[in-house]
Scaffold this motif. Structure first.
Motif, PDB file in Angstrom:
ATOM      1  N   TYR A 255       0.838  -1.205   0.000  1.00 43.77           N
ATOM      2  CA  TYR A 255       0.000   0.000   0.000  1.00 43.77           C
ATOM      3  C   TYR A 255       0.873   1.254   0.000  1.00 43.77           C
ATOM      4  O   TYR A 255       0.626   2.203  -0.758  1.00 43.77           O
ATOM      5  CB  TYR A 255      -0.919  -0.012   1.222  1.00 43.77           C
ATOM      6  N   ARG A 256       1.903   1.267   0.840  1.00 43.30           N
ATOM      7  CA  ARG A 256       2.784   2.432   0.910  1.00 43.30           C
ATOM      8  C   ARG A 256       3.618   2.585  -0.356  1.00 43.30           C
ATOM      9  O   ARG A 256       3.958   3.702  -0.761  1.00 43.30           O
ATOM     10  CB  ARG A 256       3.681   2.350   2.145  1.00 43.30           C
ATOM     11  N   ALA A 257       3.946   1.454  -1.012  1.00 42.38           N
ATOM     12  CA  ALA A 257       4.663   1.523  -2.287  1.00 42.38           C
ATOM     13  C   ALA A 257       3.797   2.204  -3.347  1.00 42.38           C
ATOM     14  O   ALA A 257       4.255   3.100  -4.069  1.00 42.38           O
ATOM     15  CB  ALA A 257       5.042   0.118  -2.739  1.00 42.38           C
ATOM     16  N   TYR A 258       2.527   1.802  -3.425  1.00 41.06           N
ATOM     17  CA  TYR A 258       1.609   2.438  -4.375  1.00 41.06           C
ATOM     18  C   TYR A 258       1.427   3.916  -4.040  1.00 41.06           C
ATOM     19  O   TYR A 258       1.364   4.769  -4.937  1.00 41.06           O
ATOM     20  CB  TYR A 258       0.248   1.740  -4.348  1.00 41.06           C
ATOM     21  N   GLU A 259       1.321   4.222  -2.768  1.00 41.77           N
ATOM     22  CA  GLU A 259       1.130   5.599  -2.333  1.00 41.77           C
ATOM     23  C   GLU A 259       2.272   6.478  -2.828  1.00 41.77           C
ATOM     24  O   GLU A 259       2.058   7.574  -3.361  1.00 41.77           O
ATOM     25  CB  GLU A 259       1.037   5.639  -0.805  1.00 41.77           C
ATOM     26  N   ASN A 260       3.508   6.018  -2.676  1.00 42.87           N
ATOM     27  CA  ASN A 260       4.659   6.772  -3.151  1.00 42.87           C
ATOM     28  C   ASN A 260       4.739   6.790  -4.674  1.00 42.87           C
ATOM     29  O   ASN A 260       5.133   7.796  -5.274  1.00 42.87           O
ATOM     30  CB  ASN A 260       5.943   6.177  -2.568  1.00 42.87           C
ATOM     31  N   TYR A 261       4.343   5.698  -5.290  1.00 49.52           N
ATOM     32  CA  TYR A 261       4.355   5.595  -6.757  1.00 49.52           C
ATOM     33  C   TYR A 261       3.456   6.658  -7.373  1.00 49.52           C
ATOM     34  O   TYR A 261       3.860   7.399  -8.272  1.00 49.52           O
ATOM     35  CB  TYR A 261       3.893   4.190  -7.148  1.00 49.52           C
ATOM     36  N   ARG A 270      10.222   2.204  -5.579  1.00 47.03           N
ATOM     37  CA  ARG A 270      11.035   1.089  -6.078  1.00 47.03           C
ATOM     38  C   ARG A 270      11.570   0.231  -4.924  1.00 47.03           C
ATOM     39  O   ARG A 270      11.555  -1.004  -4.985  1.00 47.03           O
ATOM     40  CB  ARG A 270      12.211   1.642  -6.904  1.00 47.03           C
ATOM     41  N   GLN A 271      12.050   0.881  -3.889  1.00 46.29           N
ATOM     42  CA  GLN A 271      12.583   0.131  -2.748  1.00 46.29           C
ATOM     43  C   GLN A 271      11.497  -0.720  -2.088  1.00 46.29           C
ATOM     44  O   GLN A 271      11.723  -1.882  -1.729  1.00 46.29           O
ATOM     45  CB  GLN A 271      13.190   1.098  -1.734  1.00 46.29           C
ATOM     46  N   LEU A 272      10.324  -0.134  -1.927  1.00 46.87           N
ATOM     47  CA  LEU A 272       9.230  -0.876  -1.290  1.00 46.87           C
ATOM     48  C   LEU A 272       8.728  -1.985  -2.192  1.00 46.87           C
ATOM     49  O   LEU A 272       8.425  -3.093  -1.716  1.00 46.87           O
ATOM     50  CB  LEU A 272       8.098   0.086  -0.929  1.00 46.87           C
ATOM     51  N   PHE A 273       8.610  -1.732  -3.489  1.00 42.19           N
ATOM     52  CA  PHE A 273       8.192  -2.776  -4.430  1.00 42.19           C
ATOM     53  C   PHE A 273       9.164  -3.962  -4.375  1.00 42.19           C
ATOM     54  O   PHE A 273       8.756  -5.130  -4.382  1.00 42.19           O
ATOM     55  CB  PHE A 273       8.136  -2.227  -5.855  1.00 42.19           C
ATOM     56  N   ARG A 274      10.446  -3.662  -4.318  1.00 39.49           N
ATOM     57  CA  ARG A 274      11.446  -4.731  -4.266  1.00 39.49           C
ATOM     58  C   ARG A 274      11.307  -5.560  -2.986  1.00 39.49           C
ATOM     59  O   ARG A 274      11.447  -6.793  -3.019  1.00 39.49           O
ATOM     60  CB  ARG A 274      12.856  -4.139  -4.362  1.00 39.49           C
ATOM     61  N   ALA A 275      11.048  -4.883  -1.873  1.00 38.32           N
ATOM     62  CA  ALA A 275      10.866  -5.617  -0.622  1.00 38.32           C
ATOM     63  C   ALA A 275       9.640  -6.509  -0.678  1.00 38.32           C
ATOM     64  O   ALA A 275       9.657  -7.650  -0.184  1.00 38.32           O
ATOM     65  CB  ALA A 275      10.754  -4.630   0.540  1.00 38.32           C
ATOM     66  N   VAL A 276       8.566  -6.027  -1.282  1.00 34.68           N
ATOM     67  CA  VAL A 276       7.347  -6.838  -1.407  1.00 34.68           C
ATOM     68  C   VAL A 276       7.600  -8.039  -2.308  1.00 34.68           C
ATOM     69  O   VAL A 276       7.183  -9.161  -2.006  1.00 34.68           O
ATOM     70  CB  VAL A 276       6.178  -5.980  -1.952  1.00 34.68           C
ATOM     71  N   MET A 277       8.288  -7.817  -3.419  1.00 32.79           N
ATOM     72  CA  MET A 277       8.589  -8.927  -4.334  1.00 32.79           C
ATOM     73  C   MET A 277       9.461  -9.983  -3.665  1.00 32.79           C
ATOM     74  O   MET A 277       9.280 -11.189  -3.887  1.00 32.79           O
ATOM     75  CB  MET A 277       9.280  -8.399  -5.594  1.00 32.79           C
TER      76      MET A 277
END
Length: 318
Positions: A255-261, A270-277
């Motif tokens: 959710y926070r990755a999308y929020e920043n995106y 990008r950092q949060l997306f990578r952690a989720v992946m």
């Protein structure tokens, strides 16, 4: 006189803010407090200011340490604290004059050990006109999931007994942020939470260095706290169940990755997306957004610009 409340204040290069923060303690309507200020290896005039404040106010105790972080500074103060209850105020924040009286009154009439929290107001750079916030009542059957999801009140928006902190452990000095999240999570799962539905704390944003500005470090420390808690509290983790745990941790991170995106903060996203992946979380649509984060940053940015131009051209043709 033995103080009823110990106020713990870490200070690193906070000389410009000490007068305001300590005045908010001196103006408290409950007067049986001690204020322990720990200079955490400051390179400005903080130590001189702290000494001057202590010379003019016998309830202030000055301590000094090599720069070791806010968590270590708070632990240093806790070691010499004498109050029944303890509250934490950073050197650049303030309280309403009734903070100590209202918070201690909420705890004083109870037979059990509890943790009190209140509302707060963000003030300063980037928060002009932002309304105060009073958090909901977290003392519910679902409170563990709520607490695990993130820090629900700021460090200076709570009060707890000194005995409880000494029983269950103080701050983790390995953390440079989220150390309050770690403490409230450990205490909150063991004792009742008492909500004071009033705005009694102010968080001041300014141009100086504040922990919350290091957002990538904060995100990493938050994840570390969550995983540490689950590893050391297997009964609580089992009660929540794997699906709920993933929803609260990886789901919140996504959710926070999308929020920043969508805000245009691609480096953070990008950092949060990578952690989720890395955790294998998300559905097919999520992965379509996340996978480009594996590209070099410049290629990712060019890809998004190309997609934007294609959509704009399609909209004009339509």
């Amino acid at each position: 006189m033995t103080p009823g409340i110990s106020v713990v204040m870490p200070c690193h290069n906070g000389a410009a803010h000490l007068a305001r923060s300590t005045t908010s303690v001196r103006m408290q309507t409950r007067a049986d407090w001690e204020l322990i200020i720990v200079d955490d290896g400051s390179t400005d005039d903080s130590w001189q200011v702290i000494q001057q404040l202590a010379a003019s106010e016998p309830r202030i105790t000055p301590l000094r340490q090599l720069h070791s972080g806010a968590a270590a500074a708070r632990n240093n103060a806790l070691a010499s604290a004498r109050g029944r209850w303890v509250a934490f105020l950073d050197a650049d924040d303030t309280w309403h004059p009734d903070f100590l009286s209202r918070m201690s009154a909420a705890l004083g009439g109870r037979q059990d050990d509890a943790l009190a929290y209140c509302g707060w107001h963000n003030i300063g750079a980037g928060h002009e006109g932002e309304p105060p916030f009073v958090p909901p009542d977290y003392e519910t059957p679902d409170k563990l999931a709520e607490l695990l999801c993130g820090c629900r009140w700021p460090i200076h928006g709570a009060m707890v007994s000194l005995a409880a902190i000494r029983k269950y452990g103080a701050f983790d000095p390995a953390l440079r942020s989220s150390e309050d999240f770690d403490l409230w999570l450990r205490l909150g799962c063991r004792m009742p939470l008492v909500r004071i539905p009033e705005v009694l704390a102010c968080y001041h944003f300014h141009a100086g260095a504040q922990i919350t500005k290091s957002r990538l470090r904060a995100a990493a420390d938050k994840l570390l706290v969550q995983r540490k808690f689950l590893a050391t509290h297997p009964v609580e983790a089992k009660r929540l169940g794997r699906a709920r745990v993933r929803e609260q941790i990886e789901g919140d991170m996504l959710y926070r990755a999308y929020e920043n995106y969508w805000k245009g903060d691609l480096p953070m996203a990008r950092q949060l997306f990578r952690a989720v992946m890395a955790s294998g979380y998300g559905n097919a649509r999520d992965w379509c957004y996340m996978l480009p984060a594996l590209l070099p940053a410049r290629l990712h940015s060019l890809l998004l610009k190309g997609i934007g131009r294609a959509r704009s051209g399609s909209a004009r043709r339509g």
